[in-house]
Design an enzyme around this catalytic site. Structure first.
Site, mmCIF file in Angstrom:
data_model
loop_
_atom_site.group_PDB
_atom_site.id
_atom_site.type_symbol
_atom_site.label_atom_id
_atom_site.label_comp_id
_atom_site.label_asym_id
_atom_site.label_seq_id
_atom_site.Cartn_x
_atom_site.Cartn_y
_atom_site.Cartn_z
ATOM 1 C CE LYS A 89 -1.541 3.056 2.037
ATOM 2 N NZ LYS A 89 -1.314 4.493 1.649
ATOM 3 C CD GLU A 145 -2.486 8.797 1.033
ATOM 4 O OE1 GLU A 145 -1.637 7.891 1.149
ATOM 5 O OE2 GLU A 145 -2.963 9.425 2.002
ATOM 6 C CB SER A 153 4.503 10.953 10.212
ATOM 7 O OG SER A 153 3.212 10.369 10.228
ATOM 8 C CB CYS A 160 13.423 9.626 7.624
ATOM 9 S SG CYS A 160 14.425 8.288 7.003
ATOM 10 C CD GLU A 206 9.901 14.201 10.430
ATOM 11 O OE1 GLU A 206 8.758 13.770 10.650
ATOM 12 O OE2 GLU A 206 10.786 13.526 9.857
#
Ligand code: NAD
Length: 510
Positions: A182, A185, A235, A290, A392
Site C-alpha cells: 500500500k 497515495e 511519520s 528521514c 519535524e
C-alpha cells in the site's frame, strides 16, 4: 515486454490484485500532483475494506505454493526483476521526479539504492540456512531453520516513492512470504511501474498485490485476520498507531517513524567540507528525508563562520522546477499545503526569537510558476524550547543551535524524542569516539552528512523514530520476514540395524 500504458498512468491509478489490473471502486479519491508544475497528473482511488479483503485473500491463497518453492527459485524472480529495473533505470528515475519533485540526480540515486535492495534480496537464500548442533545431548541432534511469516503488508511514505517499497517486498518474497503493498497515495505511480516490471519478471498470481488508499485502507489491513506481519515507514504519529493497532491484532510489526537529525560541527572541523555536507544533508531532496540534517549544533567558536557560509552556500543552490530540467539542484516540496506549512516555520522562528539568516521564501515569487518550490533556509540562534527544534519540519530549513562544548551538544541530543541519525564533523578521533558512543541516535556519521545505511546494513532508528524489534534492511530484515523453528532429533537403532553401529555394540570407532 508490454508498452507502458501512459493513458492509464495519467488517469486512474490501477490496483493489482490476484494477478489482474483494475481500478478499485471508491467513494473518495486522492490527487497525484506534479510538484514542478502544481498540476494534477493522476487520480487515485482511496479504497478500503473490500479491496483490502480481496488483496489479502489473494496473498493467502498464493502463500502455500510460494512458501514451498525453493528459496533459490524465489530468488530467481528477483534476478529477473533486477535486470528489468536496470533496463528501465532512467524511466523510473524520471517517474520519481515527476510525481515527487526531487531532482533528476536525486531520483537516480534513489533508483540506485532501490536496485541495491533487489541485489541484496538475490543473496537472501544464503541467509536462510539454519544452524546445526550435532550431539547436543547424548544421541540428540539440534537444528534451527527459518520459515516464512506468512502474508506481509507494506505501507510506505511519499518521500521515497521507489526505494521504500523496495526496502520491503524483495526480501519478504525471497523469504517465502506473499505480500500486499500500500504505497503513499501522494506518489503511487512508481509502485505501479515496479509491480508491472515484477509481473513481467514472472511473478506468480497473488504473490504480490498492490492496493491504494489512506487511513481506511491502512486500518483494514492492520486489523485483517489474514495478515501476519506489517512493515511501515512514515511519520511518528502514524507509526505509533500502526504499531499499537497491528500488534494488538497479533501481527509482527516494524514501524519506522519521523526524525530530527543533529549535525555537530566542532571548532576543528574542515569547514569547507562540513558546510558542503551540511547543506547537502539539509537541502537535498528539499529536506524531505528521514535522515536529513535539520539541526546544526555549532560548537564554540565555529558558529559565526558556519552560519555565514551555510547561508551563502544555500543562496547559491539552483532551486527550480525539476521535471524536464535535469540541471536543477534542488526541487519543490510535495504539495502546496506542505510548502506553506514549512514556510510558516520561518515566521514562527522570528516570533520565537531566532534569527532567519537565509529566507527560502525570497525565491518563491521569482521562480515558483505554479510549482511547490521553497528555497533553502538557515535559521540561527534556535534553542531547544523552540518549535523549530521540537518539530519535524521535513523541508529545506536548517536550524543552528549554538553550544559551548561537545558535552552540551550531546545533552541537546538527549532531549530529542526522535533518534534516527546524527553526525559529527571534526578532525579529533577522541571527539568522534565520544560522540559515536554517547549521542542519542541509532545511526551515526563521522564526517558523513547523511549516515543512511545501504541495503546490507539495518536502518537502526531509536526512540520515537522506530517501533518494533527487528529493523528494516540487511540481516535484520531477513529475520523480520522469517520465523525460526528449532528441531531436536533422536534416532533409535532397531534390532536389525544395531550391527551397523560400533558405539551401540560397545566397540570404539577405529
Ligand atoms: P505519513 O505518516 O503521513 O504516511 C505514511 C503512510 O501512512 C502512507 O501510506 C499513508 O497513506 C498512511 N497514513 C497516513 N495517515 C494515516 C493515518 N491517520 N492512519 C493510517 N495510515 C495513515 O508519512 P508521509 O508524510 O507520507 O512521509 C513522511 C514521513 O515519513 C516523515 O515523518 C519521515 O521522517 C518519515 N520517514 C521515515 C523513514 C524512516 O526510515 N524512519 C523513512 C522515510 C520517511
Amino acid at each position: 515486454m508490454p508498452e507502458v500504458d501512459a493513458a492509464r498512468l495519467v488517469a486512474e491509478v490501477p490496483q493489482f490484485v490476484n494477478g489482474a489490473w483494475s481500478v478499485a471502486s471508491a467513494t473518495q479519491r486522492g490527487e497525484v500532483f506534479n510538484p514542478s508544475t502544481g498540476k494534477v497528473i493522476a487520480s487515485v482511488p482511496l479504497a478500503g475494506g473490500s479491496a483490502a479483503d480481496a488483496a489479502v485473500d489473494a496473498a493467502r491463497t498464493a502463500l502455500p505454493a510460494w512458501a514451498e518453492t525453493p528459496a533459490v527459485e524465489r530468488a530467481r524472480l528477483m534476478f529477473a526483476f533486477r535486470q528489468r529495473v536496470e533496463n528501465h533505470f532512467d524511466e523510473l528515475a524520471r517517474l520519481v521526479t515527476r510525481e515527487h519533485g526531487k531532482t533528476h540526480a536525486e531520483a537516480r540515486a534513489e533508483v540506485q539504492r532501490g536496485l541495491e535492495m533487489v541485489e541484496f534480496a538475490c543473496s537472501v537464500p544464503a541467509l536462510l540456512a539454519g544452524d546445526t548442533f550435532p550431539q547436543l545431548a547424548n544421541g540428540v541432534d539440534g537444528e534451527t531453520n527459518r520459515h516464512p511469516v506468512g502474508v506481509c503488508v507494506g505501507i510506505t511514505p511519499y518521500n521515497f516513492p521507489h526505494m521504500v517499497p523496495l526496502w520491503m517486498f524483495p526480501i519478504a518474497l525471497v523469504c517465502g512470504n506473499t505480500f500486499v503493498l500500500k504505497p503513499s497515495e501522494k506518489v503511487p505511480l512508481s509502485s505501479v511501474r515496479l509491480v508491472e516490471l515484477l509481473e513481467e519478471s514472472g511473478l506468480p498470481t497473488g504473490v504480490l498485490n498492490l492496493v491504494h488508499g489512506g487511513k481506511d485502507m491502512v486500518d483494514a489491513l492492520l486489523t485483517h485476520a489474514g495478515v501476519d506481519a506489517v512493515s511501515f515507514v512514515g511519520s511518528t504519529v502514524v507509526a505509533k498507531h500502526v504499531y499499537t493497532t497491528a500488534t494488538a491484532h497479533g501481527k509482527r510489526v516494524q514501524a519506522a517513524g519521523g526524525a530530527k537529525n543533529h549535525l555537530v560541527v566542532m571548532p576543528d572541523a574542515e569547514l569547507d567540507q562540513a558546510v558542503k555536507a551540511l547543506a547537502a544533508s539539509a537541502f537535498g531532496c528539499a529536506g524531505q528525508r528521514c535522515m536529513a540534517g535539520s539541526v546544526a549544533l555549532a560548537v564554540g567558536s565555529v558558529a559565526d563562520a558556519l552560519v555565514e557560509r551555510l547561508a551563502s552556500h544555500g543562496r547559491s543552490i539552483d532551486a527550480a522546477p525539476t521535471d524536464g530540467n535535469d540541471a536543477a539542484e534542488m526541487g519543490p516540496l510535495i504539495n502546496a499545503g506542505h510548502r506553506d506549512r514549512v514556510a510558516g516555520y520561518l515566521d514562527t522562528a522570528t516570533r520565537e526569537g531566532a534569527t532567519v539568516a537565509l529566507d527560502g521564501r525570497d525565491l518563491e515569487a521569482a521562480k515558483k510558476n505554479g510549482s511547490f518550490l521553497l528555497g533553502p533556509s538557515v535559521v540561527d540562534r534556535v534553542t531547544p524550547d523552540m518549535s523549530l527544534w521540537t518539530d519535524e519540519i521535513f523541508g529545506p530549513v536548517l536550524s543552528v543551535v549554538r553550544v559551548e562544548t561537545l558535552d552540551d551538544a550531546i545533552a541537546v541530543g538527549d532531549r530529542c524524542p526522535y533518534g534516527n541519525g546524527a553526525s559529527i564533523f571534526t578532525k579529533s578521533g577522541y571527539a568522534a569516539r565520544e560522540f559515536k558512543r554517547r549521542f542519542n541516535a541509532g545511526m551515526i556519521g563521522v564526517n558523513v552528512g547523511v549516515p543512511a545505511p545501504m541495503a546490507w546494513l539495518p536502518f537502526t532508528g531509536w526512540n520515537q523514530s522506530f517501533f518494533g524489534d527487528l529493523h528494516i534492511q540487511g540481516t535484520e530484515g531477513v529475520h523480520f520476514y522469517t520465523r525460526q523453528k528449532m528441531t531436536l532429533t533422536r534416532w533409535f537403532a532397531s534390532a536389525d540395524e544395531s550391527h551397523h553401529d560400533p558405539v551401540w555394540k560397545g566397540q570404539k570407532p577405529q
